[in-house]
Motif scaffolding. Structure first.
Motif, PDB file in Angstrom:
ATOM      1  N   ASP A  66       0.891  -1.088  -0.181  1.00 28.60           N
ATOM      2  CA  ASP A  66       0.054  -0.207  -0.202  1.00 28.60           C
ATOM      3  C   ASP A  66       1.007   1.321  -0.054  1.00 28.60           C
ATOM      4  O   ASP A  66       0.694   2.219  -0.879  1.00 28.60           O
ATOM      5  CB  ASP A  66      -1.049   0.019   1.314  1.00 28.60           C
ATOM      6  N   ILE A  67       2.157   1.088   0.721  1.00 25.02           N
ATOM      7  CA  ILE A  67       2.721   2.339   0.857  1.00 25.02           C
ATOM      8  C   ILE A  67       3.490   2.571  -0.535  1.00 25.02           C
ATOM      9  O   ILE A  67       3.551   3.758  -0.911  1.00 25.02           O
ATOM     10  CB  ILE A  67       3.911   2.133   1.977  1.00 25.02           C
ATOM     11  N   LEU A  68       3.993   1.566  -1.209  1.00 25.73           N
ATOM     12  CA  LEU A  68       4.464   1.511  -2.383  1.00 25.73           C
ATOM     13  C   LEU A  68       3.986   2.114  -3.455  1.00 25.73           C
ATOM     14  O   LEU A  68       4.298   2.835  -4.242  1.00 25.73           O
ATOM     15  CB  LEU A  68       5.307   0.184  -2.855  1.00 25.73           C
ATOM     16  N   LEU A  69       2.416   1.566  -3.439  1.00 28.32           N
ATOM     17  CA  LEU A  69       1.809   2.275  -4.635  1.00 28.32           C
ATOM     18  C   LEU A  69       1.451   3.621  -4.446  1.00 28.32           C
ATOM     19  O   LEU A  69       1.062   4.383  -5.424  1.00 28.32           O
ATOM     20  CB  LEU A  69       0.359   1.474  -4.614  1.00 28.32           C
ATOM     21  N   THR A  70       1.643   4.185  -3.301  1.00 20.33           N
ATOM     22  CA  THR A  70       1.703   5.834  -3.211  1.00 20.33           C
ATOM     23  C   THR A  70       2.397   6.387  -3.836  1.00 20.33           C
ATOM     24  O   THR A  70       2.522   7.535  -4.283  1.00 20.33           O
ATOM     25  CB  THR A  70       1.661   6.145  -1.636  1.00 20.33           C
ATOM     26  N   ALA A 100       6.772  -1.008 -10.476  1.00 19.67           N
ATOM     27  CA  ALA A 100       6.704  -1.442 -11.970  1.00 19.67           C
ATOM     28  C   ALA A 100       5.693  -0.605 -12.511  1.00 19.67           C
ATOM     29  O   ALA A 100       4.669  -0.310 -11.995  1.00 19.67           O
ATOM     30  CB  ALA A 100       6.521  -2.812 -12.189  1.00 19.67           C
ATOM     31  N   ILE A 101       6.209  -0.323 -13.779  1.00 17.49           N
ATOM     32  CA  ILE A 101       5.053   0.564 -14.688  1.00 17.49           C
ATOM     33  C   ILE A 101       5.168  -0.407 -15.791  1.00 17.49           C
ATOM     34  O   ILE A 101       5.785  -0.868 -16.817  1.00 17.49           O
ATOM     35  CB  ILE A 101       5.522   1.914 -14.783  1.00 17.49           C
ATOM     36  N   ASP A 102       3.698  -0.574 -16.232  1.00 20.23           N
ATOM     37  CA  ASP A 102       3.324  -1.646 -17.502  1.00 20.23           C
ATOM     38  C   ASP A 102       4.170  -2.868 -17.337  1.00 20.23           C
ATOM     39  O   ASP A 102       4.835  -3.362 -18.343  1.00 20.23           O
ATOM     40  CB  ASP A 102       3.635  -0.645 -18.578  1.00 20.23           C
ATOM     41  N   ASP A 103       4.183  -3.317 -16.120  1.00 24.83           N
ATOM     42  CA  ASP A 103       4.781  -4.671 -15.667  1.00 24.83           C
ATOM     43  C   ASP A 103       6.364  -4.408 -16.062  1.00 24.83           C
ATOM     44  O   ASP A 103       6.842  -5.733 -16.556  1.00 24.83           O
ATOM     45  CB  ASP A 103       4.143  -5.927 -16.482  1.00 24.83           C
ATOM     46  N   LEU A 146       4.114 -10.989  -3.498  1.00 25.66           N
ATOM     47  CA  LEU A 146       2.803 -10.485  -3.314  1.00 25.66           C
ATOM     48  C   LEU A 146       2.785  -9.247  -4.260  1.00 25.66           C
ATOM     49  O   LEU A 146       3.514  -8.429  -4.419  1.00 25.66           O
ATOM     50  CB  LEU A 146       2.266  -9.933  -1.993  1.00 25.66           C
ATOM     51  N   ARG A 147       1.967  -9.504  -5.495  1.00 28.32           N
ATOM     52  CA  ARG A 147       2.013  -8.392  -6.449  1.00 28.32           C
ATOM     53  C   ARG A 147       0.638  -7.663  -6.163  1.00 28.32           C
ATOM     54  O   ARG A 147      -0.539  -8.133  -5.947  1.00 28.32           O
ATOM     55  CB  ARG A 147       1.894  -9.048  -7.786  1.00 28.32           C
ATOM     56  N   SER A 148       0.555  -6.270  -6.126  1.00 27.21           N
ATOM     57  CA  SER A 148      -0.527  -5.505  -6.120  1.00 27.21           C
ATOM     58  C   SER A 148      -0.545  -4.430  -7.296  1.00 27.21           C
ATOM     59  O   SER A 148       0.386  -3.917  -7.516  1.00 27.21           O
ATOM     60  CB  SER A 148      -0.705  -4.660  -4.649  1.00 27.21           C
ATOM     61  N   ALA A 149      -1.699  -4.091  -7.856  1.00 31.48           N
ATOM     62  CA  ALA A 149      -1.644  -3.420  -9.158  1.00 31.48           C
ATOM     63  C   ALA A 149      -2.693  -2.022  -8.867  1.00 31.48           C
ATOM     64  O   ALA A 149      -3.651  -2.299  -7.926  1.00 31.48           O
ATOM     65  CB  ALA A 149      -2.206  -4.002 -10.106  1.00 31.48           C
ATOM     66  N   LEU A 150      -2.308  -1.090  -9.475  1.00 31.21           N
ATOM     67  CA  LEU A 150      -2.835   0.286  -9.213  1.00 31.21           C
ATOM     68  C   LEU A 150      -3.046   0.960 -10.799  1.00 31.21           C
ATOM     69  O   LEU A 150      -1.675   1.537 -11.123  1.00 31.21           O
ATOM     70  CB  LEU A 150      -2.747   1.473  -8.342  1.00 31.21           C
ATOM     71  N   ASN A 151      -3.974   0.770 -11.592  1.00 37.53           N
ATOM     72  CA  ASN A 151      -3.892   1.397 -12.699  1.00 37.53           C
ATOM     73  C   ASN A 151      -2.777   0.624 -13.526  1.00 37.53           C
ATOM     74  O   ASN A 151      -2.808  -0.643 -13.752  1.00 37.53           O
ATOM     75  CB  ASN A 151      -3.617   2.830 -12.979  1.00 37.53           C
ATOM     76  N   ASN A 152      -1.675   1.203 -14.324  1.00 33.67           N
ATOM     77  CA  ASN A 152      -0.663   0.682 -14.870  1.00 33.67           C
ATOM     78  C   ASN A 152       0.584   0.650 -14.041  1.00 33.67           C
ATOM     79  O   ASN A 152       1.367  -0.009 -14.389  1.00 33.67           O
ATOM     80  CB  ASN A 152      -0.269   1.438 -16.399  1.00 33.67           C
ATOM     81  N   ALA A 153       0.308   0.813 -12.951  1.00 29.17           N
ATOM     82  CA  ALA A 153       1.501   0.862 -11.970  1.00 29.17           C
ATOM     83  C   ALA A 153       1.117  -0.618 -11.048  1.00 29.17           C
ATOM     84  O   ALA A 153       0.165  -1.105 -10.873  1.00 29.17           O
ATOM     85  CB  ALA A 153       1.620   1.695 -11.063  1.00 29.17           C
ATOM     86  N   SER A 154       2.489  -1.218 -10.677  1.00 23.91           N
ATOM     87  CA  SER A 154       2.133  -2.246  -9.651  1.00 23.91           C
ATOM     88  C   SER A 154       3.187  -2.293  -8.718  1.00 23.91           C
ATOM     89  O   SER A 154       4.579  -1.719  -9.105  1.00 23.91           O
ATOM     90  CB  SER A 154       2.106  -3.812 -10.415  1.00 23.91           C
ATOM     91  N   SER A 155       3.343  -2.961  -7.508  1.00 26.44           N
ATOM     92  CA  SER A 155       4.262  -3.363  -6.581  1.00 26.44           C
ATOM     93  C   SER A 155       4.498  -4.562  -6.612  1.00 26.44           C
ATOM     94  O   SER A 155       3.711  -5.538  -6.359  1.00 26.44           O
ATOM     95  CB  SER A 155       3.741  -2.512  -5.214  1.00 26.44           C
ATOM     96  N   LEU A 156       5.906  -5.073  -6.280  1.00 26.74           N
ATOM     97  CA  LEU A 156       6.080  -6.296  -6.033  1.00 26.74           C
ATOM     98  C   LEU A 156       6.989  -6.510  -4.672  1.00 26.74           C
ATOM     99  O   LEU A 156       7.720  -5.811  -4.639  1.00 26.74           O
ATOM    100  CB  LEU A 156       7.075  -6.993  -7.109  1.00 26.74           C
ATOM    101  N   VAL A 157       6.133  -7.234  -3.686  1.00 34.60           N
ATOM    102  CA  VAL A 157       6.796  -7.126  -2.471  1.00 34.60           C
ATOM    103  C   VAL A 157       7.292  -8.882  -2.266  1.00 34.60           C
ATOM    104  O   VAL A 157       6.317  -9.721  -2.350  1.00 34.60           O
ATOM    105  CB  VAL A 157       5.829  -6.991  -1.323  1.00 34.60           C
ATOM    106  N   GLU A 158       8.484  -8.901  -1.755  1.00 33.18           N
ATOM    107  CA  GLU A 158       8.956 -10.395  -1.733  1.00 33.18           C
ATOM    108  C   GLU A 158       9.100 -10.736  -0.289  1.00 33.18           C
ATOM    109  O   GLU A 158       9.753  -9.830   0.600  1.00 33.18           O
ATOM    110  CB  GLU A 158      10.341 -10.645  -2.460  1.00 33.18           C
TER     111      GLU A 158
END
Length: 519
Positions: A66-70, A100-103, A146-158
Motif C-alpha cells: 500500500d505504501i509502495l503504490l503511493t 513497476a510501470i506497465d509490468d 505479493l503483487r498489487s496493481a493500481l492502474n498501470n502501476a504495480s508493486s512487488l513485495v517479496e
C-alpha cells in the motif's frame, strides 16, 4: 446331573481364542480410531497455525505494498530507492520491494546486480501470488511474492522463503506441511517443487485461504499411525492384550468345567432338545399293547442322548419340570396323532408328574390341550405320581386331583412300595392304578421275602379295587408269575425298551404277546 456336560477340548479352545481376541481386537480398533483422530487433529491444527503465520507475513507485505503504490509513477532517484530499502528494514519478513510501470520494474530495493522477480501477472496466482526461487547475493533462495496493481502501476513485495520454511517446519515437522501456490509448492525443507504434489496417506488435511488463494496441506507418512499408537498408547495396548489373555484362559477353564446344570437345562428347553420316548404297556390277558409310558430323552449336542434319571431330579429342583412336561405332552400329541387310528382304544398314555405340578392348576390346561388333540374316548390320559418330592395335601393339590378326574384323567402311583408316602398317598388322593416297582419284580424266583411283599401289594390292590401295572419285566418267569397273580398290565425290556414314536408305531403296536400262564 450324573453326567458332566462339557465342551470338547477343540471347541473349548476355539471359543476361548475367540473370547480372548475380543478385547484385543475391539480395544485395538478403538486405539486405532483414537490415534487416527489424534493425528487428524494434529494435522488440522498444523495447517491452521501455518495459515495464521503466513497470513501475518502476507498482511505485512500488503501494508508495504500500500505504501509502495503511493509512490508508483514517481521517478526513482536515490531517495525513493532508499525508501524501498527502509520498508524492507521496517517489516521483519520482507526481503525486497519493487515498483513497476506497465509490468516493467523501474525502482527496486535491491542493487542492480541482483535479480528482480518476474512481473508478468500471468505467472501469479490470481495475479497476486507467486512462489519461486530468486537469486540474492550470489545464491538461490526461495521467495513468496505479493503483487498489487493500481492502474498501470504495480508493486512487488517479496517475503523471504526462510520465514515460510520456518512456519512449515517448526509447527510440526512430522506432519509434512506443504504450501501450494498455483503449480508450485514448497516443502518443509524450503525447496520449491514444480512437479505435481501427492500428499501422504495418514490424516491428510487441506486448508485453502479465501483471502490469498494459497493452499496448505498436512499429512503423515505410512507407518506413522503405528508408531504413534505404540508411543502414546503402549500401556493401554499391553493391558488390552493381558485382558484378552486372561479372558481366553478363564473361558477355556470355565468351559472345561461342568456347566451350571440348571442353566444348561434352560438352554436345552429353549433349543427344544427334549423328545418323547414311548415304552409299551402290555395287557396281561390279551398280550396286546394297550398303552405306553412317555419318557423324556434329552439329545444334547455334545453328549448325545441323556436318560431321565440324569436330569429329571434337577429339573424338579430348578422348577423346570413343569415346562419340560408341558413340551413333552405337546410333542407326544404332535407325533402320535397321525397314528391315532392304529391305537388300541381306549389307549392309555402315561406321563410322570412331580410335586411341582401340584402347586398350580397349569397341569389342568396342559391335559385339556393334550386330550383335545385326539378324538373323544380314543385315549385315556394317565398321570403317574412320583415320590422324588413329597406332595403336600394342600387345597390346591386336592382341587387339582378333582379337576383332573373330572376330565377323565387317571392317576397312577408310580414305584409303589419304595417310597415312604405310598400308603399315605392312597389315603389322600383318589388313585386309579398302582405301579409295582421293578425292584420287587426282579426278585421273582430269587427272593422269597420280596415275593411275599409283592403278593401283599397285589392283595392290597385287589381290596382297594385298584388296577396294577408291573414295571421292569425282563424274563418269561416274571411275566408268567405276574400274569398268574392277576396283574393287569406289564412293561419292561422283556417287551420293549423305550423308543421314538415312529419305532413305537412300527414295532410295538399290534404284536400280541400271549401269556402262557393263562388259559
Amino acid at each position: 446331573m450324573n453326567r458332566a456336560i462339557r465342551y470338547s477340548s477343540k471347541k473349548a479352545l476355539l471359543i476361548a481364542l475367540v473370547i480372548g481376541m475380543i478385547p484385543s481386537i475391539l480395544g485395538g480398533a478403538l486405539v486405532y480410531l483414537k490415534s487416527n483422530a489424534d493425528l487428524s487433529g494434529l494435522s488440522a491444527t498444523a495447517v491452521k497455525e501455518a495459515a495464521r503465520q503466513i497470513d501475518v507475513m502476507l498482511e505485512e507485505a500488503e501494508n508495504a505494498s500500500d505504501i509502495l503504490l503511493t509512490r508508483a509513477g514517481l521517478p526513482c532517484p536515490g531517495n525513493i530507492s532508499r525508501q524501498l530499502q527502509e520498508l524492507v528494514a521496517t517489516y521483519r519478513f520482507l526481503r525486497s520491494t519493487h515498483l513497476a510501470i506497465d509490468d516493467k520494474i523501474y525502482c527496486s530495493s535491491l542493487p542492480p546486480s541482483e535479480a528482480s522477480p518476474g512481473t508478468d501477472p500471468n505467472n501469479y496466482l490470481h495475479g497476486r501470488l507467486h512462489l519461486g526461487n530468486q537469486t540474492l547475493t550470489g545464491s538461490n533462495s526461495s521467495a513468496l511474492t505479493l503483487r498489487s496493481a493500481l492502474n498501470n502501476a504495480s508493486s512487488l513485495v517479496e517475503i523471504d522463503g526462510r520465514h515460510i520454511q520456518d512456519a512449515l517446519h517448526l509447527i510440526d515437522r512430522h506432519s509434512n506441511l506443504v504450501l501450494e501456490i498455483g503449480r508450485h509448492w514448497m516443502s518443509q525443507d524450503g525447496i520449491i517443487h514444480h512437479a505435481s504434489f501427492e500428499n501422504y496417506p495418514i490424516a491428510s488435511t487441506a486448508l485453502s485461504s479465501e483471502k490469498y488463494g494459497y493452499t496448505l496441506y498436512a499429512a503423515y507418512p505410512a507407518g506413522t499411525l503405528l508408531t504413534y499408537m505404540l508411543n502414546t498408547y503402549l500401556l493401554l495396548l499391553v493391558l488390552l492384550l493381558a485382558l484378552g489373555l486372561f479372558a481366553g484362559v478363564f473361558t477355556y477353564w470355565m468351559l472345561g468345567r461342568v456347566l451350571a446344570p440348571s442353566l444348561e437345562l434352560q438352554r436345552a428347553l429353549s433349543a427344544d432338545e427334549f423328545t418323547p420316548y414311548l415304552q409299551p404297556v402290555i395287557s396281561s390277558t390279551s398280550g396286546k399293547c394297550v398303552g405306553c409310558e412317555v419318557l423324556a430323552r434329552w439329545y444334547h449336542p455334545q453328549e448325545g442322548s441323556i436318560s431321565p434319571n440324569s436330569f429329571i431330579p434337577l429339573a424338579e429342583q430348578s422348577n423346570l419340570i413343569i415346562s419340560i412336561t408341558k413340551r413333552l405332552m405337546e410333542k407326544t400329541a404332535q407325533e402320535l396323532v397321525p397314528y391315532a387310528s392304529k391305537l388300541e382304544a381306549p389307549f392309555h398314555i402315561g406321563f410322570n408328574i412331580s410335586a411341582k405340578h401340584f402347586e398350580s392348576f397349569e397341569l389342568v390346561d396342559d391335559c385339556i390341550s393334550f386330550l383335545k388333540s385326539f378324538k373323544p374316548g380314543q385315549i385315556i390320559l394317565v398321570l403317574e405320581l412320583t415320590e422324588r418330592e413329597l406332595i403336600q395335601p394342600t387345597r390346591t393339590a386336592t382341587r387339582l386331583i378333582e379337576k383332573l378326574h373330572a376330565l377323565g384323567v387317571k392317576i397312577a402311583l408310580d414305584d409303589f412300595g419304595t417310597g415312604h408316602s405310598s400308603l399315605n398317598y392312597l389315603q389322600l388322593f383318589k388313585v386309579d392304578y398302582i405301579k409295582i416297582d421293578k425292584s420287587f419284580v426282579s426278585m421273582i424266583g430269587a427272593n422269597a421275602l420280596s415275593v411275599h411283599i409283592l403278593d401283599s401289594i397285589l392283595d392290597l390292590a385287589l381290596k382297594l379295587d385298584l388296577q396294577v401295572l408291573a414295571e421292569g419285566v425282563e424274563t418269561e418267569e416274571q411275566r408268567d408269575y405276574l400274569g398268574a397273580c392277576g396283574v393287569d398290565f406289564m412293561q419292561g425290556y422283556f417287551y420293549a425298551k423305550p423308543m421314538p414314536v415312529t419305532d413305537f408305531v412300527s414295532k410295538a403296536l399290534h404284536h400280541p404277546q400271549k401269556n402262557p400262564a393263562l388259559p
